[in-house]
Every structure is written in C-alpha cells, then in structure tokens.
Design a protein around this motif. Structure first.
Motif, PDB file in Angstrom:
ATOM      1  N   MET A   1       0.856  -1.165   0.000  1.00 47.53           N
ATOM      2  CA  MET A   1       0.000   0.000   0.000  1.00 47.53           C
ATOM      3  C   MET A   1       0.904   1.230   0.000  1.00 47.53           C
ATOM      4  O   MET A   1       1.758   1.360   0.862  1.00 47.53           O
TER       5      MET A   1
ATOM      6  N   GLY B   1       0.905   5.507  -0.350  1.00 42.15           N
ATOM      7  CA  GLY B   1       0.100   6.716  -0.316  1.00 42.15           C
ATOM      8  C   GLY B   1       0.971   7.948  -0.414  1.00 42.15           C
ATOM      9  O   GLY B   1       2.186   7.882  -0.213  1.00 42.15           O
TER      10      GLY B   1
ATOM     11  N   ASP C   1      -3.758  12.183  -0.620  1.00 45.56           N
ATOM     12  CA  ASP C   1      -4.596  11.024  -0.948  1.00 45.56           C
ATOM     13  C   ASP C   1      -5.629  10.824   0.158  1.00 45.56           C
ATOM     14  O   ASP C   1      -5.457  11.280   1.287  1.00 45.56           O
ATOM     15  N   ARG C   2      -6.711  10.122  -0.180  1.00 46.90           N
ATOM     16  CA  ARG C   2      -7.758   9.808   0.796  1.00 46.90           C
ATOM     17  C   ARG C   2      -7.560   8.367   1.264  1.00 46.90           C
ATOM     18  O   ARG C   2      -7.307   7.475   0.459  1.00 46.90           O
ATOM     19  N   LEU C   3      -7.690   8.149   2.559  1.00 49.90           N
ATOM     20  CA  LEU C   3      -7.672   6.800   3.117  1.00 49.90           C
ATOM     21  C   LEU C   3      -9.112   6.444   3.465  1.00 49.90           C
ATOM     22  O   LEU C   3      -9.762   7.144   4.250  1.00 49.90           O
TER      23      LEU C   3
ATOM     24  N   THR D   1     -13.443   8.028   6.194  1.00 47.10           N
ATOM     25  CA  THR D   1     -12.567   8.540   5.154  1.00 47.10           C
ATOM     26  C   THR D   1     -11.816   9.735   5.702  1.00 47.10           C
ATOM     27  O   THR D   1     -12.395  10.590   6.361  1.00 47.10           O
TER      28      THR D   1
ATOM     29  N   GLU E   1      -7.995  12.344   5.056  1.00 48.09           N
ATOM     30  CA  GLU E   1      -6.931  12.783   4.149  1.00 48.09           C
ATOM     31  C   GLU E   1      -5.575  12.468   4.768  1.00 48.09           C
ATOM     32  O   GLU E   1      -5.345  12.756   5.948  1.00 48.09           O
ATOM     33  N   ILE E   2      -4.693  11.886   3.967  1.00 46.26           N
ATOM     34  CA  ILE E   2      -3.330  11.635   4.419  1.00 46.26           C
ATOM     35  C   ILE E   2      -2.609  12.982   4.452  1.00 46.26           C
ATOM     36  O   ILE E   2      -2.519  13.659   3.425  1.00 46.26           O
TER      37      ILE E   2
ATOM     38  N   TYR F   1       0.742   6.340   8.227  1.00 44.13           N
ATOM     39  CA  TYR F   1       0.294   7.634   7.729  1.00 44.13           C
ATOM     40  C   TYR F   1      -0.330   8.424   8.872  1.00 44.13           C
ATOM     41  O   TYR F   1      -0.980   7.843   9.744  1.00 44.13           O
TER      42      TYR F   1
ATOM     43  N   VAL G   1      -3.336  10.762   9.440  1.00 46.69           N
ATOM     44  CA  VAL G   1      -4.583  10.985   8.692  1.00 46.69           C
ATOM     45  C   VAL G   1      -5.465  11.947   9.475  1.00 46.69           C
ATOM     46  O   VAL G   1      -5.614  11.830  10.692  1.00 46.69           O
TER      47      VAL G   1
ATOM     48  N   ILE H   1      -6.562   3.125  -0.412  1.00 49.84           N
ATOM     49  CA  ILE H   1      -6.097   4.485  -0.677  1.00 49.84           C
ATOM     50  C   ILE H   1      -6.708   4.945  -1.990  1.00 49.84           C
ATOM     51  O   ILE H   1      -6.631   4.244  -3.004  1.00 49.84           O
ATOM     52  N   GLU H   2      -7.333   6.117  -1.951  1.00 49.96           N
ATOM     53  CA  GLU H   2      -7.913   6.727  -3.139  1.00 49.96           C
ATOM     54  C   GLU H   2      -7.010   7.895  -3.529  1.00 49.96           C
ATOM     55  O   GLU H   2      -6.934   8.882  -2.796  1.00 49.96           O
TER      56      GLU H   2
END
Length: 65
Positions: free
Chosen positions: A1, A3, A7-9, A22, A24-25, A37, A39, A57-58
């Motif tokens: 994984m 990030g 990025d969004r977790l 959800t 943000e990293i 991370y 977050v 991760i998005e």
C-alpha cells in the motif's frame, strides 16, 4: 500500500452497522509512500494509522492543465 500527502484513506466498517471512515493523508512516515500515515478525518481528528486489509487508498485527483 503506497500513499501520498493529499490522498484519501478509506477504511471500511468491519462490523454490521459501523460506518466507513474517510480521511486525508497529511503525512507519510514510511519509506517510499509506505505506512504509517498521519490521517485527518472529517471530524478534525488526526491520528497515526497503520492501514489494515479493510482500507483502500484513493489517489488525489490531479488538476488537468
């Protein structure tokens, strides 16, 4: 994984009735984008996260020029 900052977790709820979370990293502490991370979640809570198999991760959307 892997990030990156921005990025969004997305952490899926793993108990019936538990909502997904959800955030943000905002900091990557592992080498080459690896966990852990830091977050920031929607409620403003910031925490150190070692994502498990229920997390995705998005990638942040890059602005097109």
């Amino acid at each position: 994984m892997n990030g990156q900052v921005g990025d969004r977790l997305h952490v899926h709820g793993n108990v019936v009735g538990q909502a997904d979370r959800t955030g943000e990293i905002i900091e990557v502490r592992g080498p080459d984008g690896d966990p852990p991370y830091v977050v920031r979640f929607a409620d403003g809570h910031e925490t150190l996260v070692y994502p498990g198999p229920d997390a995705v991760i998005e990638p942040r959307e890059e602005l097109s020029r």
